[in-house]
Design a protein around this motif. Structure first.
Motif, PDB file in Angstrom:
ATOM      1  N   THR A 190       2.519  12.600   1.638  1.00 63.20           N
ATOM      2  CA  THR A 190       1.397  13.452   1.268  1.00 63.20           C
ATOM      3  C   THR A 190       0.950  13.230  -0.173  1.00 63.20           C
ATOM      4  N   SER A 191      -0.313  13.484  -0.404  1.00 57.50           N
ATOM      5  CA  SER A 191      -0.836  13.389  -1.773  1.00 57.50           C
ATOM      6  C   SER A 191      -0.183  14.435  -2.667  1.00 57.50           C
ATOM      7  N   SER A 200       0.835  -1.200   0.000  1.00 58.67           N
ATOM      8  CA  SER A 200       0.000   0.000   0.000  1.00 58.67           C
ATOM      9  C   SER A 200       0.872   1.252   0.000  1.00 58.67           C
ATOM     10  N   PRO A 257       2.181   4.498   1.657  1.00 56.41           N
ATOM     11  CA  PRO A 257       2.270   4.936   3.051  1.00 56.41           C
ATOM     12  C   PRO A 257       1.413   6.177   3.303  1.00 56.41           C
ATOM     13  N   SER A 258       0.643   6.157   4.367  1.00 58.61           N
ATOM     14  CA  SER A 258      -0.264   7.269   4.655  1.00 58.61           C
ATOM     15  C   SER A 258       0.486   8.552   4.999  1.00 58.61           C
ATOM     16  N   GLU A 259       1.713   8.434   5.482  1.00 59.09           N
ATOM     17  CA  GLU A 259       2.481   9.622   5.879  1.00 59.09           C
ATOM     18  C   GLU A 259       2.995  10.431   4.690  1.00 59.09           C
ATOM     19  N   SER A 298       9.549   4.047   4.777  1.00 62.45           N
ATOM     20  CA  SER A 298       8.248   3.851   5.423  1.00 62.45           C
ATOM     21  C   SER A 298       8.102   2.405   5.884  1.00 62.45           C
TER      22      SER A 298
END
Length: 355
Positions: free
Chosen positions: A33-34, A27, A29-31, A289
């Motif tokens: 940024t878009s 996936s 990594p949520s950290e 990450s």
């Protein structure tokens, strides 16, 4: 580090043992940024100058592209001196150069110190101290050295330490092997041991007369399997994932060194003036990450983050540390004293070799 036979078999190893035992988190990594992801995807590519084998990238890239399908990774395989010379020449002439450097040779980063961009990563607080030695330079993995031995030569007492290997030296002249001092990784490990062990030179004086020094890890692995060598020390930790899936575990065994397991960080750094700076920053951050670290370890590298140890097991520094003890994990530092010491070190090793 040149892997030869090891590199040629690494993809099979990763596809067999590592991937069957390690489930990578592919996936995004949520950290991250878009905004960075969108800029990186607009650039579309990251060019990487690296000494990592192509087979490793073949295993890693498809997993990365599940997280970021719009970004192409273009690795260019170069050894340390070639990498430094090419990148500096390109920068001086204004030609397009690499976006990211990934290399396990300390001398590469000594040579490129002024050519690398300083930046911080969103994952700074998640990393061990050794993983960020200079601003913008981060260890994406740290691979342990191992002892590799021919099982026919050690039927009863396989070597579990450098001292064990040294104890066999008098009866095995010319049948021990390790990396030549002109191999930067080989020298870095030899030098690091002397910084931690008072008896390191006593060991080298035993080992050196019986050791044949080589530049190519694949050549050493092949000769160990054929019985030309009985044991190799300071060998690449990538061999751990090679033996069983390729049927070599019936011929060769391996162990960590109980009296000092050197660990070689593999650093990544964004290049100043990169054509694709956002894609380079994203790939660097991704590999730092938690998901990226599981992708790295499932591809044969040894993860630096402690929190992925339950997934990566033996392919994490914590997993290695749990086995050999913290006092026996000797991290190769990015220390310029290593470069300054090399002429005197080389002279002393040649003396021990009888040259």
């Amino acid at each position: 580090m040149t892997f030869g036979l090891v590199a040629g078999l690494l993809l099979t190893a990763c596809g067999s043992e590592s991937e069957s035992e390690i489930t990578a988190d592919t996936s995004a990594p949520s950290e991250i940024t878009s905004e960075l992801a969108e800029k990186a995807q607009a650039e579309g590519e990251v060019v990487v100058y690296t000494n990592s084998p192509d087979e490793l990238w073949n295993a890693l890239v498809p997993k990365f592209q599940q997280a970021y399908p719009g970004i192409k990774i273009s690795p260019v395989s170069l050894n340390g001196p070639e990498l430094v010379q090419r990148l500096l020449s390109e920068q001086r002439s204004g030609a397009r150069t690499a976006d990211l450097v990934i290399d396990s040779s300390p001398s590469t980063f000594f040579g490129l110190k002024d050519a690398l961009a300083e930046r911080t990563s969103v994952f700074d607080s998640d990393l061990p101290e050794y993983a960020n030695p200079w601003p913008g330079v981060y260890a994406i993995s740290a691979d342990p050295s191992i002892i590799v031995y021919n099982k026919a030569a050690f039927r009863e007492d396989p070597p579990e330490s450098l001292a064990d290997v040294a104890a066999t030296a008098s009866g095995n002249r010319g049948k021990l092997t390790t990396y030549d001092i002109d191999s930067e990784n080989g020298y870095a490990q030899m030098w690091t041991l002397t910084q931690h062990r008072d008896d390191a030179w006593a060991l080298y004086e035993q080992l050196a007369p019986a050791t044949r020094y080589e530049m190519n890890g694949g050549s050493m692995s092949q000769k160990l399997a054929q019985g030309e060598y009985v044991a190799g020390y300071f060998q690449s930790g990538l061999v751990r994932g090679l033996l069983k899936p390729n049927g070599l575990d019936s011929v060769l065994g391996w162990s960590y060194s109980a009296d000092g397991t050197t660990v070689v960080p593999r650093y990544a750094s964004v290049v100043k003036g990169a054509a694709h700076p956002n894609a380079a920053a994203l790939l660097q951050d991704y590999l730092l990450s938690a998901p990226g670290q599981t992708v790295a370890c499932s591809s044969g590298l040894t993860a630096v983050r402690d929190d992925v140890a339950p997934t990566c097991g033996d392919f994490s520094v914590k997993g290695v540390t749990d086995q050999v003890g913290e006092e026996n994990v000797l991290m190769v530092p990015l220390d310029e004293a290593m470069r300054a010491d090399k002429p005197a070190f080389s002279a002393r090793l040649n003396e021990a070799r009888g040259r």
